[in-house]
Write an enzyme that holds these catalytic residues in place. Structure first.
Site, PDB file in Angstrom:
ATOM      1  N   CYS A 176       0.839  -1.204   0.000  1.00 44.10           N
ATOM      2  CA  CYS A 176       0.000   0.000   0.000  1.00 44.10           C
ATOM      3  C   CYS A 176       0.876   1.257   0.000  1.00 44.10           C
ATOM      4  CB  CYS A 176      -0.921   0.011   1.212  1.00 44.10           C
ATOM      5  SG  CYS A 176      -1.928   1.515   1.303  1.00 44.10           S
TER       6      CYS A 176
ATOM      7  N   ASN B  88      -0.138  -8.428 -10.731  1.00 40.46           N
ATOM      8  CA  ASN B  88      -1.144  -7.396 -10.457  1.00 40.46           C
ATOM      9  C   ASN B  88      -0.692  -6.088 -11.086  1.00 40.46           C
ATOM     10  OD1 ASN B  88      -1.848  -5.244  -7.741  1.00 40.46           O
ATOM     11  ND2 ASN B  88      -3.413  -6.012  -9.103  1.00 40.46           N
TER      12      ASN B  88
END
Length: 345
Positions: free
Chosen positions: A102, A204
């Site tokens: 993150c 991803n």
């Protein structure tokens, strides 16, 4: 079949990424119904979980129909992260995932999320502490590195595997890139092709069409893909990708009936999970995205954004079905939603 611990998944599984304020139980159920093979919770603070913060505890909720589900934790302290892992263990998800990716400023400033990318030794210690504290399979989601000068994902993958993780998801950008530019999957492929790596490696970043999913599957050889921003407002992407991988054919765009049906499904789950006030409020942004592209939708959209009673909202959704009966939706490129727009990066 592909296996993570005792979890069996189909070959080349499609994963829903953990997204704060997005991948809650109602949205995960919608994605599961539309073809997601494995879903993840919003990330959960280890500190908040230990302090018994209500918001963090609620993120542990899982509906049976969305399983298999992974609960994702973040934190920068070994002891606290291990304690949080034990709490997660009791809730019995299928796996525990650690967030080392993150990029949000507030998380990084805590020495958590992508902030850990600057200290590989700490990343390894944190991961090992979790592995030793739970009976669940532990997985990791991370990025290529902190910046262009420290793309150390090959070393990271080996060391995390050595301390016991069962799968690794790699976002093809550094923390300093945030979500800018194109994701670099070449380093993800290097990890996958490393003869030392025997755990599943998922890619991803930037997957926004069935064609791109197939192209990246063939070009980079990953074991599966995780999708985040592209399915916000378009959970049908999972089924479209699966159909394209299986047949080479594109499914038609979701109909108006399917779009309204998803609105109703998620509203029902949101009311059930969050209650009548928060459940209605949390759905407002979703209506905008699910119904995007319908001509003249503004008047209905305004009504959906202002009504506060479930019956009134359902009546508006039924009116939409009447107004657009027979209307054929055209396939348009999927736009990547900036779900961090209210959270500084």
């Amino acid at each position: 079949m592909l296996q993570i611990g005792n979890i069996q998944l189909p070959d080349f599984p499609l994963l829903l990424a953990p997204m704060e304020d997005v991948s809650d139980p109602p949205f995960r159920v919608v994605c599961k119904r539309n073809g997601a093979d494995l879903v993840f919770t919003e990330f959960i603070s280890s500190e908040g979980l230990i302090r018994d913060a209500i918001r963090c505890r609620r993120k542990l909720d899982i509906y049976d129909e969305e399983r298999p589900t992974g609960i994702q934790l973040f934190g920068g302290d070994e002891e606290r992260l291990a304690m949080a892992a034990k709490i997660v263990d009791v809730t019995q998800p299928e796996l525990l995932d650690i967030n080392f990716g993150c990029p949000v400023k507030g998380i990084v400033a805590q020495g958590a999320g992508a902030g850990v990318l600057r200290d590989v030794d700490l990343m390894v210690r944190l991961t090992e502490a979790c592995v030793k504290s739970t009976n669940l399979p532990v997985t990791v989601k991370t990025r290529l590195g902190w910046d262009d000068a420290s793309k150390n994902i090959e070393e990271v993958a080996e060391r995390l595997q050595d301390v016991g993780i069962k799968a690794l998801t790699i976002h093809g950008r550094t923390r300093c890139q945030l979500y800018k530019g194109e994701a670099d999957w070449s380093l993800i492929a290097k990890v996958k092709n490393n003869p030392r790596i025997h755990i599943p490696v998922f890619g991803n970043g930037d997957i926004n069409s069935p064609q791109k999913a197939l192209e990246y599957k063939n070009r980079y050889g990953v074991d599966g893909i995780m999708i985040g921003r592209a399915v916000i407002g378009y959970p049908w992407l999972f089924r479209e990708i699966r159909h394209y991988l299986d047949t080479g054919e594109l499914l038609p765009a979701p109909t108006v009936v399917e779009r309204v049906d998803v609105c109703k499904q998620q509203l029902q789950k949101s009311l059930q999970w969050k209650g009548p006030v928060a459940g209605i409020y949390s759905m407002r942004g979703h209506y905008l995205r699910y119904l995007k592209g319908l001509p003249g939708i503004k008047e209905f959209r305004t009504a959906l954004m202002t009504h506060t009673e479930p019956e009134a909202i359902l009546a508006v959704l039924d009116d939409i079905l009447v107004r657009y009966e027979g209307y054929v939706m055209e396939r348009t490129p999927i736009e990547m939603v900036n779900y961090h727009e209210n959270c500084p990066l």
